[in-house]
Design a protein around this motif. Structure first.
Motif, PDB file in Angstrom:
ATOM      1  N   ASP A  19       0.812  -1.215   0.000  1.00  0.00           N
ATOM      2  CA  ASP A  19       0.000   0.000   0.000  1.00  0.00           C
ATOM      3  C   ASP A  19       0.848   1.269   0.000  1.00  0.00           C
ATOM      4  O   ASP A  19       0.445   2.293  -0.549  1.00  0.00           O
ATOM      5  N   SER A  20       2.021   1.224   0.618  1.00  0.00           N
ATOM      6  CA  SER A  20       2.825   2.429   0.825  1.00  0.00           C
ATOM      7  C   SER A  20       3.851   2.714  -0.262  1.00  0.00           C
ATOM      8  O   SER A  20       4.187   3.872  -0.495  1.00  0.00           O
ATOM      9  N   LEU A  21       4.387   1.685  -0.874  1.00  0.00           N
ATOM     10  CA  LEU A  21       5.458   1.887  -1.848  1.00  0.00           C
ATOM     11  C   LEU A  21       4.918   1.679  -3.256  1.00  0.00           C
ATOM     12  O   LEU A  21       4.573   0.557  -3.648  1.00  0.00           O
ATOM     13  N   GLU A  22       4.847   2.768  -3.990  1.00  0.00           N
ATOM     14  CA  GLU A  22       4.289   2.729  -5.340  1.00  0.00           C
ATOM     15  C   GLU A  22       5.042   1.722  -6.214  1.00  0.00           C
ATOM     16  O   GLU A  22       6.266   1.701  -6.252  1.00  0.00           O
ATOM     17  N   GLY A  23       4.286   0.874  -6.885  1.00  0.00           N
ATOM     18  CA  GLY A  23       4.865  -0.109  -7.785  1.00  0.00           C
ATOM     19  C   GLY A  23       5.499  -1.303  -7.091  1.00  0.00           C
ATOM     20  O   GLY A  23       6.192  -2.089  -7.735  1.00  0.00           O
ATOM     21  N   ALA A  24       5.271  -1.452  -5.796  1.00  0.00           N
ATOM     22  CA  ALA A  24       5.876  -2.568  -5.061  1.00  0.00           C
ATOM     23  C   ALA A  24       5.379  -3.893  -5.613  1.00  0.00           C
ATOM     24  O   ALA A  24       4.198  -4.085  -5.858  1.00  0.00           O
ATOM     25  N   ARG A  25       6.308  -4.788  -5.844  1.00  0.00           N
ATOM     26  CA  ARG A  25       5.996  -6.145  -6.293  1.00  0.00           C
ATOM     27  C   ARG A  25       6.770  -7.094  -5.401  1.00  0.00           C
ATOM     28  O   ARG A  25       8.001  -7.028  -5.331  1.00  0.00           O
ATOM     29  N   LEU A  26       6.058  -7.962  -4.698  1.00  0.00           N
ATOM     30  CA  LEU A  26       6.698  -8.855  -3.732  1.00  0.00           C
ATOM     31  C   LEU A  26       6.776 -10.275  -4.270  1.00  0.00           C
ATOM     32  O   LEU A  26       5.830 -10.781  -4.865  1.00  0.00           O
ATOM     33  N   GLU A  40      16.327   0.839  -8.303  1.00  0.00           N
ATOM     34  CA  GLU A  40      17.106   2.076  -8.219  1.00  0.00           C
ATOM     35  C   GLU A  40      18.428   1.851  -7.502  1.00  0.00           C
ATOM     36  O   GLU A  40      18.492   1.100  -6.545  1.00  0.00           O
ATOM     37  N   THR A  41      19.451   2.544  -7.961  1.00  0.00           N
ATOM     38  CA  THR A  41      20.748   2.471  -7.295  1.00  0.00           C
ATOM     39  C   THR A  41      20.679   3.124  -5.924  1.00  0.00           C
ATOM     40  O   THR A  41      21.227   2.625  -4.954  1.00  0.00           O
ATOM     41  N   ARG A  42      19.984   4.241  -5.818  1.00  0.00           N
ATOM     42  CA  ARG A  42      19.795   4.929  -4.542  1.00  0.00           C
ATOM     43  C   ARG A  42      18.338   4.798  -4.139  1.00  0.00           C
ATOM     44  O   ARG A  42      17.460   5.412  -4.732  1.00  0.00           O
ATOM     45  N   PHE A  43      18.079   4.013  -3.125  1.00  0.00           N
ATOM     46  CA  PHE A  43      16.722   3.755  -2.670  1.00  0.00           C
ATOM     47  C   PHE A  43      16.467   4.534  -1.388  1.00  0.00           C
ATOM     48  O   PHE A  43      17.280   4.488  -0.462  1.00  0.00           O
ATOM     49  N   ASP A  44      15.364   5.251  -1.337  1.00  0.00           N
ATOM     50  CA  ASP A  44      15.001   6.018  -0.150  1.00  0.00           C
ATOM     51  C   ASP A  44      14.390   5.076   0.881  1.00  0.00           C
ATOM     52  O   ASP A  44      13.266   4.607   0.714  1.00  0.00           O
ATOM     53  N   THR A  45      15.130   4.798   1.944  1.00  0.00           N
ATOM     54  CA  THR A  45      14.644   3.873   2.971  1.00  0.00           C
ATOM     55  C   THR A  45      13.711   4.553   3.969  1.00  0.00           C
ATOM     56  O   THR A  45      13.163   3.892   4.837  1.00  0.00           O
ATOM     57  N   GLY A  46      13.500   5.864   3.826  1.00  0.00           N
ATOM     58  CA  GLY A  46      12.648   6.604   4.753  1.00  0.00           C
ATOM     59  C   GLY A  46      11.291   5.973   5.004  1.00  0.00           C
ATOM     60  O   GLY A  46      10.883   5.822   6.161  1.00  0.00           O
ATOM     61  N   PRO A  47      10.525   5.592   3.968  1.00  0.00           N
ATOM     62  CA  PRO A  47       9.196   5.018   4.190  1.00  0.00           C
ATOM     63  C   PRO A  47       9.200   3.652   4.899  1.00  0.00           C
ATOM     64  O   PRO A  47       8.158   3.211   5.366  1.00  0.00           O
ATOM     65  N   LEU A  48      10.348   2.992   4.990  1.00  0.00           N
ATOM     66  CA  LEU A  48      10.359   1.646   5.577  1.00  0.00           C
ATOM     67  C   LEU A  48      10.058   1.667   7.069  1.00  0.00           C
ATOM     68  O   LEU A  48       9.454   0.721   7.588  1.00  0.00           O
ATOM     69  N   ALA A  49      10.449   2.742   7.762  1.00  0.00           N
ATOM     70  CA  ALA A  49      10.131   2.843   9.195  1.00  0.00           C
ATOM     71  C   ALA A  49       8.618   2.837   9.386  1.00  0.00           C
ATOM     72  O   ALA A  49       8.093   2.131  10.247  1.00  0.00           O
ATOM     73  N   GLU A  50       7.911   3.601   8.570  1.00  0.00           N
ATOM     74  CA  GLU A  50       6.447   3.635   8.659  1.00  0.00           C
ATOM     75  C   GLU A  50       5.846   2.276   8.320  1.00  0.00           C
ATOM     76  O   GLU A  50       4.912   1.815   8.984  1.00  0.00           O
ATOM     77  N   CYS A  51       6.379   1.629   7.304  1.00  0.00           N
ATOM     78  CA  CYS A  51       5.874   0.308   6.906  1.00  0.00           C
ATOM     79  C   CYS A  51       6.085  -0.726   8.006  1.00  0.00           C
ATOM     80  O   CYS A  51       5.349  -1.706   8.088  1.00  0.00           O
ATOM     81  N   SER A  52       7.084  -0.502   8.871  1.00  0.00           N
ATOM     82  CA  SER A  52       7.407  -1.484   9.901  1.00  0.00           C
ATOM     83  C   SER A  52       6.482  -1.408  11.116  1.00  0.00           C
ATOM     84  O   SER A  52       6.650  -2.175  12.057  1.00  0.00           O
ATOM     85  N   GLU A  53       5.525  -0.512  11.099  1.00  0.00           N
ATOM     86  CA  GLU A  53       4.580  -0.406  12.220  1.00  0.00           C
ATOM     87  C   GLU A  53       3.798  -1.702  12.425  1.00  0.00           C
ATOM     88  O   GLU A  53       3.360  -2.003  13.519  1.00  0.00           O
ATOM     89  N   HIS A  54       3.627  -2.478  11.353  1.00  0.00           N
ATOM     90  CA  HIS A  54       2.832  -3.709  11.424  1.00  0.00           C
ATOM     91  C   HIS A  54       3.674  -4.980  11.390  1.00  0.00           C
ATOM     92  O   HIS A  54       3.130  -6.077  11.435  1.00  0.00           O
ATOM     93  N   GLY A  55       4.981  -4.849  11.257  1.00  0.00           N
ATOM     94  CA  GLY A  55       5.864  -6.004  11.215  1.00  0.00           C
ATOM     95  C   GLY A  55       7.241  -5.598  10.722  1.00  0.00           C
ATOM     96  O   GLY A  55       7.405  -4.531  10.125  1.00  0.00           O
ATOM     97  N   ALA A  56       8.216  -6.432  10.942  1.00  0.00           N
ATOM     98  CA  ALA A  56       9.601  -6.108  10.605  1.00  0.00           C
ATOM     99  C   ALA A  56       9.811  -5.998   9.102  1.00  0.00           C
ATOM    100  O   ALA A  56       9.232  -6.736   8.313  1.00  0.00           O
ATOM    101  N   VAL A  57      10.684  -5.037   8.739  1.00  0.00           N
ATOM    102  CA  VAL A  57      11.029  -4.747   7.349  1.00  0.00           C
ATOM    103  C   VAL A  57      12.541  -4.556   7.289  1.00  0.00           C
ATOM    104  O   VAL A  57      13.115  -3.874   8.142  1.00  0.00           O
ATOM    105  N   ALA A  58      13.193  -5.130   6.280  1.00  0.00           N
ATOM    106  CA  ALA A  58      14.640  -4.972   6.121  1.00  0.00           C
ATOM    107  C   ALA A  58      14.963  -4.437   4.734  1.00  0.00           C
ATOM    108  O   ALA A  58      14.267  -4.745   3.768  1.00  0.00           O
ATOM    109  N   TYR A  59      16.026  -3.659   4.666  1.00  0.00           N
ATOM    110  CA  TYR A  59      16.600  -3.282   3.377  1.00  0.00           C
ATOM    111  C   TYR A  59      17.966  -3.946   3.314  1.00  0.00           C
ATOM    112  O   TYR A  59      18.761  -3.843   4.266  1.00  0.00           O
ATOM    113  N   VAL A  60      18.240  -4.649   2.207  1.00  0.00           N
ATOM    114  CA  VAL A  60      19.505  -5.371   2.067  1.00  0.00           C
ATOM    115  C   VAL A  60      20.147  -5.067   0.717  1.00  0.00           C
ATOM    116  O   VAL A  60      19.452  -4.834  -0.271  1.00  0.00           O
ATOM    117  N   GLU A  61      21.458  -5.099   0.711  1.00  0.00           N
ATOM    118  CA  GLU A  61      22.237  -4.974  -0.521  1.00  0.00           C
ATOM    119  C   GLU A  61      23.401  -5.952  -0.448  1.00  0.00           C
ATOM    120  O   GLU A  61      23.988  -6.142   0.620  1.00  0.00           O
TER     121      GLU A  61
END
Length: 136
Positions: A19-26, A40-61
């Motif tokens: 719902d929060s990340l436009e074009g998200a495909r899981l 994207e080479t540079r991904f804005d991780t800012g929205p991930l904190a908000e998304c984590s309100e309902h469960g854990a979210v990780a960004y990995v490279e």
């Protein structure tokens, strides 16, 4: 060569990410985790904190060539960073408690089982490049 940029989410955070990340495909990974490839080479991780309100979210490279490479991981839960950011640069050994990505996966509930590590257990070696996850 191996290159991965992705958001990994728990089942409880899945709907919020979609719902929060436009074009998200899981893509399902197993162990109640899903992967969202990040083109994207540079991904804005800012929205991930908000998304984590309902469960854990990780960004990995991860980026490897000929066995040498780098890894990065950060995990949010309840709107807060709960792990990381963790980074291992080329020619640095993994920490005793595992690579940054394996630590993040463990924080999301992944179990190593009989596999080499959590990275292997959820099948992150299934594709060699982020774009391959996009077309999976």
């Amino acid at each position: 060569m191996y290159c991965l940029r992705a958001v990994i989410v728990t089942e409880s955070a899945r709907r919020r990410v979609l719902d929060s990340l436009e074009g998200a495909r899981l893509v399902p990974l197993g162990q109640n985790l899903s992967l969202m490839p990040v083109a994207e080479t540079r991904f804005d991780t800012g929205p991930l904190a908000e998304c984590s309100e309902h469960g854990a979210v990780a960004y990995v490279e991860a980026e490897y060539f000929g066995g040498a490479g780098t890894q990065f991981a950060q995990v949010w839960e309840g709107g807060e960073t709960v792990l990381g950011p963790l980074q291992v640069d080329e020619d640095e050994p993994d920490p005793a408690d595992g690579s940054p990505i394996s630590q993040a996966l463990r924080r999301l509930g992944a179990l190593k089982g009989d596999h080499f590590d959590e990275f292997d257990a959820v099948g992150l070696g299934r594709h060699r490049d982020t774009d391959d996850w996009l077309s999976a």
